[in-house]
Motif scaffolding. Structure first.
Motif, PDB file in Angstrom:
ATOM      1  N   ASN A   4       0.847  -1.188   0.000  1.00 26.03           N
ATOM      2  CA  ASN A   4       0.000   0.000   0.000  1.00 26.03           C
ATOM      3  C   ASN A   4       0.883   1.238   0.000  1.00 26.03           C
ATOM      4  O   ASN A   4       1.872   1.301   0.720  1.00 26.03           O
ATOM      5  N   VAL A   5       0.509   2.240  -0.778  1.00 27.55           N
ATOM      6  CA  VAL A   5       1.283   3.468  -0.894  1.00 27.55           C
ATOM      7  C   VAL A   5       0.421   4.638  -0.437  1.00 27.55           C
ATOM      8  O   VAL A   5      -0.705   4.809  -0.901  1.00 27.55           O
ATOM      9  N   SER A   6       0.960   5.442   0.496  1.00 28.94           N
ATOM     10  CA  SER A   6       0.278   6.655   0.947  1.00 28.94           C
ATOM     11  C   SER A   6       1.200   7.848   0.716  1.00 28.94           C
ATOM     12  O   SER A   6       2.393   7.686   0.485  1.00 28.94           O
ATOM     13  N   GLN A   7       0.624   9.059   0.778  1.00 32.61           N
ATOM     14  CA  GLN A   7       1.388  10.274   0.500  1.00 32.61           C
ATOM     15  C   GLN A   7       1.230  11.268   1.641  1.00 32.61           C
ATOM     16  O   GLN A   7       0.140  11.428   2.177  1.00 32.61           O
ATOM     17  N   SER A   8       2.321  11.960   1.976  1.00 37.42           N
ATOM     18  CA  SER A   8       2.240  13.031   2.955  1.00 37.42           C
ATOM     19  C   SER A   8       1.614  14.259   2.290  1.00 37.42           C
ATOM     20  O   SER A   8       1.571  14.367   1.066  1.00 37.42           O
ATOM     21  N   ARG A   9       1.142  15.204   3.085  1.00 33.95           N
ATOM     22  CA  ARG A   9       0.536  16.426   2.521  1.00 33.95           C
ATOM     23  C   ARG A   9       1.559  17.234   1.739  1.00 33.95           C
ATOM     24  O   ARG A   9       1.257  17.789   0.685  1.00 33.95           O
ATOM     25  N   ASP A  10       2.774  17.331   2.273  1.00 36.13           N
ATOM     26  CA  ASP A  10       3.829  18.065   1.566  1.00 36.13           C
ATOM     27  C   ASP A  10       4.112  17.429   0.210  1.00 36.13           C
ATOM     28  O   ASP A  10       4.348  18.120  -0.775  1.00 36.13           O
ATOM     29  N   PHE A  11       4.079  16.104   0.172  1.00 37.76           N
ATOM     30  CA  PHE A  11       4.329  15.387  -1.070  1.00 37.76           C
ATOM     31  C   PHE A  11       3.289  15.762  -2.122  1.00 37.76           C
ATOM     32  O   PHE A  11       3.625  16.006  -3.276  1.00 37.76           O
ATOM     33  N   GLU A  12       2.038  15.812  -1.726  1.00 39.78           N
ATOM     34  CA  GLU A  12       0.965  16.155  -2.667  1.00 39.78           C
ATOM     35  C   GLU A  12       1.171  17.547  -3.262  1.00 39.78           C
ATOM     36  O   GLU A  12       0.937  17.759  -4.447  1.00 39.78           O
ATOM     37  N   LYS A  13       1.637  18.496  -2.462  1.00 42.58           N
ATOM     38  CA  LYS A  13       1.907  19.851  -2.953  1.00 42.58           C
ATOM     39  C   LYS A  13       3.083  19.846  -3.925  1.00 42.58           C
ATOM     40  O   LYS A  13       3.066  20.546  -4.936  1.00 42.58           O
ATOM     41  N   GLN A  14       4.105  19.065  -3.616  1.00 48.44           N
ATOM     42  CA  GLN A  14       5.283  18.991  -4.475  1.00 48.44           C
ATOM     43  C   GLN A  14       4.945  18.371  -5.830  1.00 48.44           C
ATOM     44  O   GLN A  14       5.526  18.751  -6.847  1.00 48.44           O
ATOM     45  N   LEU A  15       4.010  17.431  -5.838  1.00 51.48           N
ATOM     46  CA  LEU A  15       3.608  16.777  -7.089  1.00 51.48           C
ATOM     47  C   LEU A  15       3.114  17.773  -8.129  1.00 51.48           C
ATOM     48  O   LEU A  15       3.327  17.585  -9.325  1.00 51.48           O
ATOM     49  N   GLU A  16       2.457  18.814  -7.663  1.00 54.17           N
ATOM     50  CA  GLU A  16       1.909  19.817  -8.583  1.00 54.17           C
ATOM     51  C   GLU A  16       3.009  20.618  -9.274  1.00 54.17           C
ATOM     52  O   GLU A  16       2.784  21.190 -10.332  1.00 54.17           O
TER      53      GLU A  16
END
Length: 91
Positions: A4-16
């Motif tokens: 299972n793969v989860s993402q941190s909130r900072d990671f989601e912002k960096q993806l953009e």
């Protein structure tokens, strides 16, 4: 064994902010991890998966290309991966 793969909130912002071709390679890496398990994907020489040291001890790095790195942490006996950061690597 699936992972299972989860993402941190900072990671989601960096993806953009990352280029599309890096995002596509990252999505491919996630697909491989979810379908084959992280231990199998770690064996692939193309991603240069390696443990980090110092303040990042316990985290691992994957090369998405020469400049970009994915930082992640394995949890629960390697059955769950948390994506922490994707960013340019300074040389």
């Amino acid at each position: 064994m699936n992972t299972n793969v989860s993402q941190s909130r900072d990671f989601e912002k960096q993806l953009e902010k990352i280029p599309d071709f890096i995002r596509k390679k990252l999505i491919f890496w996630i697909f491989l991890v979810e379908s084959n398990g992280i231990r199998e994907v770690m064996k692939s020489p193309g991603f240069h998966d390696e443990p980090l040291k110092g303040i990042r001890k316990g985290q691992r790095s994957v090369r998405l290309n020469r400049a970009y790195r994915l930082i992640y942490r394995a949890r629960d006996d390697w059955n769950q991966i948390e994506l922490l950061e994707v960013s340019k690597h300074d040389y």
